[in-house]
Design a protein around this motif. Structure first.
Motif, PDB file in Angstrom:
ATOM      1  N   GLU A  16      11.711  11.019  -5.273  1.00  0.00           N
ATOM      2  CA  GLU A  16      12.671  10.265  -4.470  1.00  0.00           C
ATOM      3  C   GLU A  16      12.071  10.047  -3.082  1.00  0.00           C
ATOM      4  OE1 GLU A  16      15.459   8.908  -5.321  1.00  0.00           O
ATOM      5  OE2 GLU A  16      15.555   9.697  -7.366  1.00  0.00           O
ATOM      6  N   CYS A  17      12.012   8.806  -2.656  1.00  0.00           N
ATOM      7  CA  CYS A  17      11.382   8.510  -1.375  1.00  0.00           C
ATOM      8  C   CYS A  17      12.013   7.256  -0.782  1.00  0.00           C
ATOM      9  CB  CYS A  17       9.879   8.330  -1.540  1.00  0.00           C
ATOM     10  SG  CYS A  17       9.420   6.986  -2.655  1.00  0.00           S
ATOM     11  N   GLU A  45      10.682   4.479   0.102  1.00  0.00           N
ATOM     12  CA  GLU A  45      10.195   3.207  -0.424  1.00  0.00           C
ATOM     13  C   GLU A  45      11.018   2.760  -1.634  1.00  0.00           C
ATOM     14  OE1 GLU A  45       6.716   4.990   1.781  1.00  0.00           O
ATOM     15  OE2 GLU A  45       8.354   5.711   0.520  1.00  0.00           O
ATOM     16  N   PHE A  46      11.108   3.605  -2.648  1.00  0.00           N
ATOM     17  CA  PHE A  46      11.870   3.241  -3.836  1.00  0.00           C
ATOM     18  C   PHE A  46      13.348   3.061  -3.515  1.00  0.00           C
ATOM     19  CE2 PHE A  46       8.444   5.747  -6.221  1.00  0.00           C
ATOM     20  CZ  PHE A  46       7.686   4.613  -6.444  1.00  0.00           C
ATOM     21  N   THR A  47      13.864   3.925  -2.650  1.00  0.00           N
ATOM     22  CA  THR A  47      15.271   3.836  -2.279  1.00  0.00           C
ATOM     23  C   THR A  47      15.580   2.517  -1.587  1.00  0.00           C
ATOM     24  OG1 THR A  47      15.458   6.245  -2.082  1.00  0.00           O
ATOM     25  CG2 THR A  47      17.119   4.939  -0.945  1.00  0.00           C
ATOM     26  N   SER A  48      14.634   1.995  -0.809  1.00  0.00           N
ATOM     27  CA  SER A  48      14.873   0.729  -0.110  1.00  0.00           C
ATOM     28  C   SER A  48      15.095  -0.412  -1.092  1.00  0.00           C
ATOM     29  CB  SER A  48      13.694   0.409   0.826  1.00  0.00           C
ATOM     30  OG  SER A  48      12.530   0.028   0.102  1.00  0.00           O
ATOM     31  N   VAL A  49      14.395  -0.385  -2.234  1.00  0.00           N
ATOM     32  CA  VAL A  49      14.587  -1.415  -3.257  1.00  0.00           C
ATOM     33  C   VAL A  49      15.939  -1.230  -3.936  1.00  0.00           C
ATOM     34  CG1 VAL A  49      13.588  -2.543  -5.276  1.00  0.00           C
ATOM     35  CG2 VAL A  49      12.086  -1.427  -3.622  1.00  0.00           C
ATOM     36  N   ASP A  50      16.252   0.019  -4.301  1.00  0.00           N
ATOM     37  CA  ASP A  50      17.551   0.310  -4.912  1.00  0.00           C
ATOM     38  C   ASP A  50      18.690  -0.196  -4.030  1.00  0.00           C
ATOM     39  OD1 ASP A  50      16.124   1.675  -6.873  1.00  0.00           O
ATOM     40  OD2 ASP A  50      16.488   3.638  -5.984  1.00  0.00           O
ATOM     41  N   ASP A  96       0.824  -1.210   0.000  1.00  0.00           N
ATOM     42  CA  ASP A  96       0.000   0.000   0.000  1.00  0.00           C
ATOM     43  C   ASP A  96       0.859   1.260   0.000  1.00  0.00           C
ATOM     44  OD1 ASP A  96      -2.312  -1.471  -0.039  1.00  0.00           O
ATOM     45  OD2 ASP A  96      -2.673  -1.332   2.118  1.00  0.00           O
ATOM     46  N   SER A  97       1.975   1.205   0.685  1.00  0.00           N
ATOM     47  CA  SER A  97       2.871   2.350   0.720  1.00  0.00           C
ATOM     48  C   SER A  97       3.476   2.612  -0.660  1.00  0.00           C
ATOM     49  CB  SER A  97       3.980   2.123   1.754  1.00  0.00           C
ATOM     50  OG  SER A  97       4.784   3.275   1.882  1.00  0.00           O
ATOM     51  N   PHE A  98       3.859   1.547  -1.356  1.00  0.00           N
ATOM     52  CA  PHE A  98       4.388   1.705  -2.717  1.00  0.00           C
ATOM     53  C   PHE A  98       3.316   2.224  -3.668  1.00  0.00           C
ATOM     54  CE2 PHE A  98       7.838  -1.140  -1.317  1.00  0.00           C
ATOM     55  CZ  PHE A  98       8.924  -0.508  -1.899  1.00  0.00           C
ATOM     56  N   LEU A  99       2.089   1.703  -3.556  1.00  0.00           N
ATOM     57  CA  LEU A  99       1.016   2.163  -4.432  1.00  0.00           C
ATOM     58  C   LEU A  99       0.706   3.637  -4.198  1.00  0.00           C
ATOM     59  CD1 LEU A  99      -1.406  -0.905  -4.307  1.00  0.00           C
ATOM     60  CD2 LEU A  99       0.211  -0.290  -6.116  1.00  0.00           C
ATOM     61  N   LYS A 100       0.783   4.063  -2.959  1.00  0.00           N
ATOM     62  CA  LYS A 100       0.597   5.481  -2.634  1.00  0.00           C
ATOM     63  C   LYS A 100       1.667   6.325  -3.316  1.00  0.00           C
ATOM     64  CE  LYS A 100       0.624   8.750   1.229  1.00  0.00           C
ATOM     65  NZ  LYS A 100       0.779   8.896   2.704  1.00  0.00           N
ATOM     66  N   ARG A 101       2.897   5.848  -3.291  1.00  0.00           N
ATOM     67  CA  ARG A 101       3.995   6.603  -3.911  1.00  0.00           C
ATOM     68  C   ARG A 101       3.842   6.672  -5.431  1.00  0.00           C
ATOM     69  NH1 ARG A 101       5.844   9.796  -0.001  1.00  0.00           N
ATOM     70  NH2 ARG A 101       7.054   8.694   1.613  1.00  0.00           N
ATOM     71  N   THR A 102       3.319   5.610  -6.049  1.00  0.00           N
ATOM     72  CA  THR A 102       3.125   5.668  -7.501  1.00  0.00           C
ATOM     73  C   THR A 102       2.076   6.716  -7.862  1.00  0.00           C
ATOM     74  OG1 THR A 102       1.434   3.919  -7.563  1.00  0.00           O
ATOM     75  CG2 THR A 102       3.745   3.235  -7.733  1.00  0.00           C
ATOM     76  N   LYS A 103       1.042   6.844  -7.058  1.00  0.00           N
ATOM     77  CA  LYS A 103       0.021   7.871  -7.310  1.00  0.00           C
ATOM     78  C   LYS A 103       0.603   9.267  -7.103  1.00  0.00           C
ATOM     79  CE  LYS A 103      -4.038   5.047  -6.193  1.00  0.00           C
ATOM     80  NZ  LYS A 103      -4.550   5.100  -7.586  1.00  0.00           N
ATOM     81  N   GLU A 104       1.429   9.418  -6.076  1.00  0.00           N
ATOM     82  CA  GLU A 104       2.069  10.716  -5.846  1.00  0.00           C
ATOM     83  C   GLU A 104       2.995  11.074  -7.002  1.00  0.00           C
ATOM     84  OE1 GLU A 104       2.164  10.661  -0.939  1.00  0.00           O
ATOM     85  OE2 GLU A 104       3.960  10.169  -2.086  1.00  0.00           O
ATOM     86  N   ASN A 105       3.711  10.082  -7.522  1.00  0.00           N
ATOM     87  CA  ASN A 105       4.603  10.337  -8.653  1.00  0.00           C
ATOM     88  C   ASN A 105       3.796  10.760  -9.885  1.00  0.00           C
ATOM     89  OD1 ASN A 105       7.446  10.068  -9.766  1.00  0.00           O
ATOM     90  ND2 ASN A 105       6.336   8.725 -11.161  1.00  0.00           N
ATOM     91  N   GLU A 106       2.674  10.076 -10.109  1.00  0.00           N
ATOM     92  CA  GLU A 106       1.823  10.406 -11.253  1.00  0.00           C
ATOM     93  C   GLU A 106       1.305  11.836 -11.162  1.00  0.00           C
ATOM     94  OE1 GLU A 106      -1.884   8.295 -13.618  1.00  0.00           O
ATOM     95  OE2 GLU A 106      -1.741   8.092 -11.446  1.00  0.00           O
ATOM     96  N   SER A 107       1.037  12.299  -9.953  1.00  0.00           N
ATOM     97  CA  SER A 107       0.483  13.642  -9.762  1.00  0.00           C
ATOM     98  C   SER A 107       1.471  14.741 -10.137  1.00  0.00           C
ATOM     99  CB  SER A 107       0.040  13.826  -8.302  1.00  0.00           C
ATOM    100  OG  SER A 107       1.165  13.929  -7.442  1.00  0.00           O
TER     101      SER A 107
END
Length: 210
Positions: free
Chosen positions: A62-63, A65-70, A33-44
């Motif tokens: 840059e957040c 969530e994405f950084t944790s995967v990187d 859910d946290s990742f999905l929230k970030r994708t919507k924020e990025n789209e905005s």
């Protein structure tokens, strides 16, 4: 037949003499859910563009969530494959398939960016599966790699899978037309060797249809 090696951290799939694909599991530092929230924020952050009509949008957000995967991918490359990653350039995006999406094409990520903004080439590409529709028909959503010997290698992704592979490895993703929700992936191209670059701004495009 693909030769498979397993460690505590990953699965190694030797597709051919040239190519190996690696699969690790996301460590669940952040929820879906946290990742999905970030994708919507990025789209905005975009004017007149959305995942519904573009499917892929570059990451401007840059957040953590994405950084944790990187960071998890870079740590794997460092500790398991002995790559010295003290600096890294990357190009990241979110790729979303809604059930109406029908296209698929064989391609590579040979260059860090497709826009000719940099000379850097891609050493590694990774894809992280945030959301996968349940109960899809056989074949929907599969990722298929094509090695230099022209053999096809099919994988069925699961949520939290991270596939890591060389940027010049041909691959395609099958649509998820039988799904009832969107299929959501976060992906990046990585370069940790700034000497690995091209002197030409010409881009080779693959229009090969599987």
């Amino acid at each position: 037949m693909v030769n498979i090696k397993k460690t505590n951290q990953a699965e190694f799939f030797n597709l051919s003499k040239k190519y190996t694909v690696y699969k690790i599991k996301y460590n669940n530092s952040y929820s879906k859910d946290s990742f999905l929230k970030r994708t919507k924020e990025n789209e905005s952050l975009y004017f007149n563009r959305s995942y519904k009509n573009e499917n892929s949008l570059d990451i401007h957000l840059e957040c953590d969530e994405f950084t944790s995967v990187d960071n998890q991918v870079c740590k794997f490359l460092n500790t398991e494959l002995n790559y010295n990653i003290d600096k890294v350039a990357k190009s990241s995006w979110v790729y979303i398939q809604d059930p109406e999406f029908k296209l698929h094409w064989m391609h590579t990520h040979e260059y860090l960016e497709s826009s000719n903004r940099t000379k850097l080439k891609t050493q590694w590409t990774f894809v992280f599966y945030i959301q996968i529709p349940p109960n899809m028909k056989e074949g929907d959503g599969n990722i298929i790699f094509k090695s230099e010997d022209k053999k096809h290698h099919t994988f069925i992704p699961e949520v939290n899978d991270i596939f890591i592979f060389p940027g010049d490895l041909k691959h395609l993703v099958m649509p998820s037309q039988s799904g009832t929700i969107d299929r959501v992936v976060y992906a990046s191209n990585l370069n940790s060797d700034f000497n690995y670059k091209t002197e030409s701004n010409k881009r080779i495009k693959f229009d090969e249809i599987y």
